[in-house]
Each structure stands twice: as C-alpha cells, then as structure tokens.
Scaffold this motif. Structure first.
Motif, short mmCIF file in Angstrom:
data_model
loop_
_atom_site.label_atom_id
_atom_site.label_comp_id
_atom_site.label_asym_id
_atom_site.label_seq_id
_atom_site.Cartn_x
_atom_site.Cartn_y
_atom_site.Cartn_z
N ILE A 90 7.73 -42.87 -54.87
CA ILE A 90 7.69 -41.47 -54.46
C ILE A 90 8.77 -41.12 -53.43
N TYR A 325 15.94 -37.60 -59.07
CA TYR A 325 15.69 -36.70 -57.94
C TYR A 325 14.27 -36.16 -58.05
N LYS A 328 10.10 -36.85 -59.24
CA LYS A 328 10.43 -38.28 -59.31
C LYS A 328 9.70 -38.94 -60.48
N PRO B 291 4.92 -34.81 -56.63
CA PRO B 291 5.45 -34.76 -55.27
C PRO B 291 6.52 -35.84 -55.11
N GLY B 292 7.29 -35.75 -54.05
CA GLY B 292 8.27 -36.79 -53.75
C GLY B 292 9.59 -36.56 -54.45
N GLY B 293 10.36 -37.65 -54.54
CA GLY B 293 11.73 -37.53 -55.07
C GLY B 293 12.70 -37.27 -53.94
N LYS B 294 12.22 -36.60 -52.89
CA LYS B 294 12.94 -36.48 -51.63
C LYS B 294 11.87 -36.42 -50.55
N LEU B 295 12.23 -36.93 -49.38
CA LEU B 295 11.20 -37.11 -48.35
C LEU B 295 10.50 -35.80 -47.99
N ILE B 298 7.39 -34.76 -50.16
CA ILE B 298 6.30 -35.72 -50.36
C ILE B 298 4.95 -35.00 -50.47
N GLU B 432 19.01 -37.22 -48.61
CA GLU B 432 17.67 -37.52 -49.12
C GLU B 432 17.22 -38.92 -48.71
#
Lengths: 407, 432
Positions: A90, A325, A328, B291-295, B298, B432
């Motif tokens: 994540i 990206y 995710k 959610p997530g993929g970049k902080l 989240i 990111e």
C-alpha cells in the motif's frame, strides 16, 4: 522438539480450531453456483473447510453447530487471475515493492512465495470485496521477471495461503522490458532472441541431465534458472507473457509454438485483432484490467475484448493487473463489472472471475464454483455484485469467516 | 490573396468561439428528467432554442415548428461538470520555480486528442483543465466546453467581456516538495506561498496608489497580475491537498489572504469535515479503487463524500483524468452513494456543485430555463454499471451519439481509439 511432536501439536491445534471456525452455512436469496443453475433461496453448507451441500434452502438441512450467514446474492469466492498484490504494498515505497528485480533481464528463478506478504493491507482490501484466490507474483517490466504463485487471500504466512507455489514464469514483451544505453534487450528482436536463447540453454541443460542419468560426475551443476525453465519445457509451468500490441501477441504465439510450451497470454489489449490466431493456438487470455488507463501499448484497449474473445471460444479470465501509482491495487470484481456491462453480462462476467479463472489456472478441482467437495470459499453480497452501489457483506475462505461488514 | 484568407479564418474563429448556439428549436419529449435544481420528473419535456434551455417540465407544450424527439422514458439530465481534469496534454509551470502564476494551461492543449471524445462519451460537457500538482502554484486553469474545436479558443468559456474563464492551480503536501528551488518541507511550502501573496498585495496597492499615473505604476508583472485577480476574488484557487493537516493549512492561508478556494482531492477530508464546513470551503473530491499508492492517500476512503455532505460541505467529484477515465465519472459518484452519500447529493456533485465551484452556476449544471442546453441522455439509472450515455448535447447541438460508429469507438475503445499524445504525468518521479 522432535518432528513427531511437532506434528502432534499441529494436529491438536487443527482439531481445536476446526470446529470453531470451519463449520458455516451461507443462505442466499440467489446462490450462483456457476457450475450449475442459479438457486433461488439457496444454501451452501461448509464442514471442515469443504463444501458438503449446495441446494434450495428447503432441501438442505443445516447441521447443528454451524454458524449461519445470509445475504441477497451468494457466489463462489472470486479469483483474480493476475495481480502483483502482496509483492506490491500500500505504501508504494521501496521497502514494500518487491514485484520487480532489475539487476538482470532474465531471472526465472525468483520465487513469488519468497516475496509475498500475506498480511499486506491491500490483500485485506481485495479480500473484503470477495476475492479469495489470487494469482500474483513478479510484475511485467523485465523480459523474464520471475515466478508467479496462486494463493488464498487469507492472512497468516505464505505457507498457509499457498495453493500453487510456482504457477507460471512471467515474461514481458513490451516497451517496459526494453533497456537503454546499449544494454540488452534494446529492442523487440533482441527480446525474442534472448528468450529463445534461454529456452535453448535450458533444453541443453535438461538433455545433459538426461544423458548423465545417475552418473553424478556427468551431471551439470544445479542451475536454478535452467531448473525453472525446464519446468516450462516439460509443460508443467506455463509462460505468462504480458503483451498488449498485436505484434507482441504474435511473437508470444510464435515462441510458444517453436518450443511447444504452454502459454497464458496476459494483458492482450489488441487481442481482438488476432482472434483466429489465438484460437488456433489454443491459448487462453488473461485480459487486462478493463479500467486500465488506455495509453502506451494499451492505448487501443477495448471494454468489449472479454466478450469478443469468449464469443470466439477462447478461454478468458480477468485480472487486477499492476499499477505503479494509484490505485495501487485494482479490485477484480470492479474490473469484471465493466466487462459485465460491455457484452459479457452478469453471469458471464461472474464466470470469468470464478470457474473460468480456476480452469485457466488449473485449480478448478479446488475452487471456482459452489460444488460439493470444493474448498469452502464463498462471497456474499447485498445485491448484484457488479452494481456500483452493492456491497460485499461477507467472505469465507476454507470455511473460515474472514470478512464481515460492508465496504 | 493570402491576407484575405487569413481574414476569413479569423472571422470563422470568432463565430465559433461564442459557442455552438443552435438556432432551430428542438424538443426532447417523454423523458425521465433529472433537473438537479428540483425533484426528478417521471415524464417530461425539455425545449431548447438558440443553444439555451427555453422550457422544461412535466406540462410543457412543444412549440410549433419545433423538432420533436421522443426519448421513450430515457433519462435526461444536465451535462456533467468536471472540476479537475488533465486531458489534452496540459502543462503549466516548468521545473525552474515552485510558483509560476504567469503560466496559462491553455497555451498547451491539443484539442485533437481522443481523450476529449472519451470525455463526451462519459457525459462530460464542462471541464476545468488544470496544470499539475508538482508546484506550489503551477499556473492558470481554463474552463472549457467540449465543443468541436480547431483550437483551444473554440472550447473556451468566456465572461461578459470576452475573457477566458479559469482559476489558478495550487498544491501542498509531497507532490510540490522537491529539490531546490522547490520547497523541502511543508513549512517552507507555506512560507513561500505567503511571501508571494504578500508581494501580490504590495503590487496591487502600488497600482492603487499610482492612481493611473504611468510614472508611479510598477512594471507590469504577469504572474502578480494573476495573483491580484486571486486576491480580488475574480480567480478561484483550485488547491490540490490530501492530508488532513495540509487541508487545514490551505484553509489558514485562504483566511489569511482572503482568497476564494476550492479544496481538491481532500483524501483525508473525512478527518476534518467540521473544519472544512466551518470555513465554508467547497470540496472537489476523487475516489480511486484502493487506498495507498502514495503516502498521502493511505486513508483515502469511499466514505469521504458522504461524511463531507453530512457536515454541510458543498461536494463535487472530479475525474482527475487520466488518474480516472472520464468515461467512468458516474461510477465515482456511485461509489460515493455506496459509502453513504445521498442520491440527490451525488447527482448534484457531478453537475451543479461543480458549476458553483467554477462560478458557472448561472450557465450550466442544471436543467433550468435560461441555462445552456448542455444535456445527456442515458438508457437507465445514472448510478447503474449497466447504464450507458447515449447522447451528449452542448449548447443545443448533439456532439456525441453512441449509435454512430465513430463515437462508439471512443465509448468502448478499440483499434484507433488511442491517444495521439503522451498522457500527462502530474507527479511521477518525486515526492511519493
């Protein structure tokens, strides 16, 4: 502690846990068995982790001590036919991204099971939408990026979750496998040349092993790369080749024919241009996520590809794919919804993420439909699972309730 | 000869820049109307003339001479308003500085990209085209209609004086934290913004004190000119912000300098809904599938829309295309409904709420007499996955028709539907 004692302890734990967790019955307004007809007011009974009865509520008795769950729609646990979840995490930071190792272009010896995090939050996330089995592993992005595995989305350790440890060898025939600065592979021809060389080398290795027989002095030293590819040459392990453009799909078919190896086409955004060729080759297609962004080599992807391939008699499954990206991880239920609305229909799309996916992946003896004897993997919804406003309200894996709620 | 040709082209360009303005009278009858500014009408009629809606309701008489089209109970609602979209290869400021208000997004847009056709297939008619979030301030945005266009000028929405309408794009959090001369921390980000707005205040005051005396006027500064428009409320700040503390920082700066702001993305908005409501800041939000993929994302959850709605915040959704595909705009609002948003609120969030955030509520966003005839026809409930956008109309002109093969290609994809340009990467490669 001796091995014998260890086994005794494990058996005891299993005995203690099983009656509590693995006895469950699920009642549904509509039970989609997938292998058979839809049952109105149906019930699925799971005992000791396996399905023991499926049928109309008035014809199936629920044994005493079974916990009862209910929902409007009940389906087999969903199968995501290709993901990187568990290797990708994540946070999208270096420390939780293990899907790609770029030190060499050809690394078939990398095991997905050595990198899969069964407690990854994104595994929890997809489970909460009904996904109970996932084919995951090394991502597209290197010519041969490594192995894939098939796992249940249950938490715990990778050993608890594994269904098939080595499911396929992941190959990329795409721009993302191309190297810059004079390194190989620098173009499409070189990619194919390197793949052919690797398979020829593995064939020589197997030949040496066979000729050596029991003569230890003549046997070649154990080579993990060649061992992994030997499984491909023996037909045990398919090549999972990610190829989106028609020219790359054609290359994948050519390679599989030359070496007489099993092939799972992956992505295949332009597969609709080569329907006759794919069908003639007898190759199944794990179609790209329907909501994948239409750009780069997938710029011509179509929402109707799953329906067109199935109409032609080509086996298909659907996938969540790989994202660098956001989001995710994709949810294969959501991807299938777009296919449902674009020619595949509700039941057709459900089949693509249950029984058809199980058959394609070779695990149909265990999962993919609600049939007596199969694993107790069930998803429960409060409406048509594909409608945006429906919720997954319960998930059962091997008879254990692993999610309840409404996300 | 050459000169005359140029003159003719210029005249043509002016004629189209004002809009499509279809002159014939068209009545869409027997429609399930979703007017947005009032309750849904089971069976109703909408009449358009001169590019405007001239009548709408259950008991509307079809004018003599009008072209009547029977919609057979299909859904008719306003074209969708997307408050945050990046299609057309948009760019704003370059890598030389974190604050570049002099850059205008409309100097970069390729109107021929297939993404505009896909947006029409998704029912979008009005867009706020924005530069990215890799800067504290990346440039001026532009509000457009997706009219058939030779150049971006044909798409522009203009004010009464003929000036293009648009806002300004700002960002905080990790996307705009980069190597120097970009800020290295959140506090530095705010300090740089504060310094720049003070500079704009001084520039504005100098101009006022000059009283038109050319000797006393400061040298013209294109960037500060745009910021003065922001200070005077003529140009809205569209502010990318994810984390709850970053959201509150935007509210603080907005209060300090008195600029009007729309909060964009607002991934953790559900944590500070009361503060957002108290500041009366509208929110243009996005939902993605995990959610997530970049902080900073989240804690992005489907419930954000519902939580903000219940707190009394004006909520719109946006596609952020290419982050999400414009064809799937309804899907995002439906996910909002899934997680607790009201149906009415979600429908409003795709139309009138967005129009309000672009100061275009008098022109678009609802089926209201006097507004532009920007309409979409659906074959079912807006929030069902099985529903298709059949037609899109802009200013009384049908600009998308799913039954035509050339439009259908963009609706579902297929060979030839691909981009002719690279997608726009807002924030890859840093932060990111």
């Amino acid at each position: 502690m001796t091995t014998r004692n260890t086994i005794t302890v494990i058996s005891l734990l299993t005995l203690l846990a099983a009656p509590l967790a693995a006895q469950v019955a699920i009642k549904g307004g509509r039970v989609h068995t997938v292998s058979g007809d839809v049952i109105e007011n149906g019930v699925v009974v799971i005992t000791d982790g396996r399905i023991v009865a499926v049928g109309p509520a008035d014809g199936v008795s629920i044994p005493a001590g079974h916990r009862v769950l209910e929902g409007a729609v009940v389906t087999p646990g969903l199968i995501d036919a290709h993901a990187t979840v568990g290797l990708t995490g994540i946070y999208n930071q270096k420390q939780d991204q293990d899907q790609l190792e770029s030190s060499e272009p050809i690394q078939p010896q990398l095991q997905a099971t050595d990198a899969y995090n069964a407690r990854e939050q994104l595994v929890d996330w997809i489970r909460s939408f009904g996904v109970t089995t996932v084919h995951t592993g090394h991502a597209p992005g290197e010519l041969v990026s490594g192995q894939t595995a098939i796992l249940k989305t249950r938490s715990g350790t990778v050993e608890d979750a594994t269904v098939v440890g080595t499911a396929a060898i992941a190959v990329t025939l795409a721009e993302s496998a191309r190297k810059e600065g004079g390194k190989s592979p620098g173009n499409r021809s070189k990619m194919m040349a390197m793949l052919r060389e690797a398979l020829v080398a593995a064939r020589d290795y197997v030949g040496k092993q066979e000729r050596a027989g029991d003569d230890a002095d003549k046997r070649p030293g154990l080579n993990l790369k060649n061992e992994a590819l030997a499984g491909v040459l023996r037909g045990e392990t398919p090549l999972l080749i990610t190829a989106n453009r028609a020219i790359d799909i054609a290359s994948a078919l050519r390679l599989a024919k030359e070496f007489e190896v099993r092939l799972w086409l992956d992505g295949a955004a332009e597969a609709y241009l080569l329907i006759d060729e794919i069908k003639a080759a007898g190759v199944p297609v794990i179609v790209h996520p329907l909501m994948q962004r239409p750009w780069g080599e997938a710029e011509n992807l179509s929402y109707e590809t799953p329906a067109k391939l199935r109409a032609a008699g080509i086996p298909i499954a659907l996938q969540s794919g790989f994202e660098g990206y956001v989001p995710k991880v994709r949810v294969v239920l959501f991807e299938a919804a777009i296919a449902a609305a674009n020619g595949l229909g509700m039941e057709g799309a459900l089949r693509a993420i249950t029984l058809d996916a199980a058959t394609l992946l070779g695990i149909e003896e265990r999962v993919g439909s609600l049939e007596v004897g199969k694993d107790g993997d069930v998803a429960i919804y409060d409406g048509d699972p594909f409608e945006y406003t429906s919720h997954c309200v319960g998930v059962v894996i091997d008879g254990q309730v692993v999610f309840e709620g409404s996300r | 000869m050459k000169q005359r040709l140029w003159l003719a082209l210029a005249v043509t360009a002016c004629a189209t820049a004002g809009g499509l303005a279809q002159e014939r009278t068209v009545a869409l009858m027997n429609a399930h109307l979703i007017p947005i500014d009032g309750p849904e009408i089971e069976r109703g009629t909408l009449v358009m003339q001169g590019g405007k809606i001239v009548a709408v309701g259950a008991d509307v008489l079809i004018p003599a001479g009008a072209t009547a089209i029977d919609l057979n109970g299909k859904v008719l609602m306003p074209g969708l308003v997307d408050t945050h979209n990046h299609i057309g290869g948009v760019s704003g400021g370059d890598g030389s500085a974190p604050i570049q208000p002099e850059c205008r997004v409309w100097d970069s847009i390729n109107v021929r990209t297939g993404a505009f056709r896909r947006a029409l297939a998704g029912g979008l008619t009005t867009l706020n085209l924005m530069p990215g979030s890799g800067h504290l301030l990346s440039g001026q945005t532009i509000y457009v209609k997706i009219r058939p266009a030779e150049t971006i000028d044909d798409m522009m929405i203009r004010d009464a004086d003929g000036n293009p309408c648009g806002g300004i794009k700002m960002a905080n959090g990790t996307n705009s934290i980069r190597e120097a001369p970009f800020p290295g921390t959140r506090a530095k980000s705010a300090a740089l913004v504060r310094q720049k707005f003070i500079e704009a205040q001084e520039y504005r005051d100098k101009i006022a004190r000059a009283g038109g005396d050319p000797e006393k006027l400061p040298a013209r500064d294109l960037g500060l000119e745009a910021l003065v428009e922001v200070l005077e409320g003529r140009r809205v700040v569209h502010h990318h912000t994810h984390r709850h503390d970053d959201i509150v920082t935007v509210l603080r700066l907005s209060k300090e300098f008195g600029f009007r702001v729309v909060l964009h993305h607002v991934s953790e908005g559900w944590k500070v809904a009361e503060q957002i409501a108290a500041a009366k800041a509208p929110c243009s939000i996005i939902l993605v599938d995990s959610p997530g993929g970049k902080l900073e994302a989240i804690d992005l959850l489907f419930k954000t829309g519902g939580v903000l709605e219940r707190a009394g915040v004006n909520v719109a959704f946006h596609t952020d295309d290419w982050i999400t595909d414009s064809r799937l705009f309804f899907r995002m609002a439906a996910l909002g409904v899934r997680a607790g948003m009201s149906r009415e609120g979600a429908l409003r969030s795709l139309t009138l709420a967005g129009a309000e955030m672009l100061d275009l509520q008098d022109r678009v966003g609802s089926l209201t007499v006097g507004k532009d005839a920007d309409l979409i026809v659906l074959d079912g409930d807006p929030f069902s996955v099985y529903t298709k956008v059949l037609e899109t109309w802009i200013e009384g002109e049908k600009v998308y028709d799913r039954s035509k093969p050339e439009d259908y290609l963009y609706a579902v994809g297929g060979y030839g539907a691909g981009h002719d340009i690279d997608p726009y990467f807002c924030c890859f490669g840093h932060g990111e």
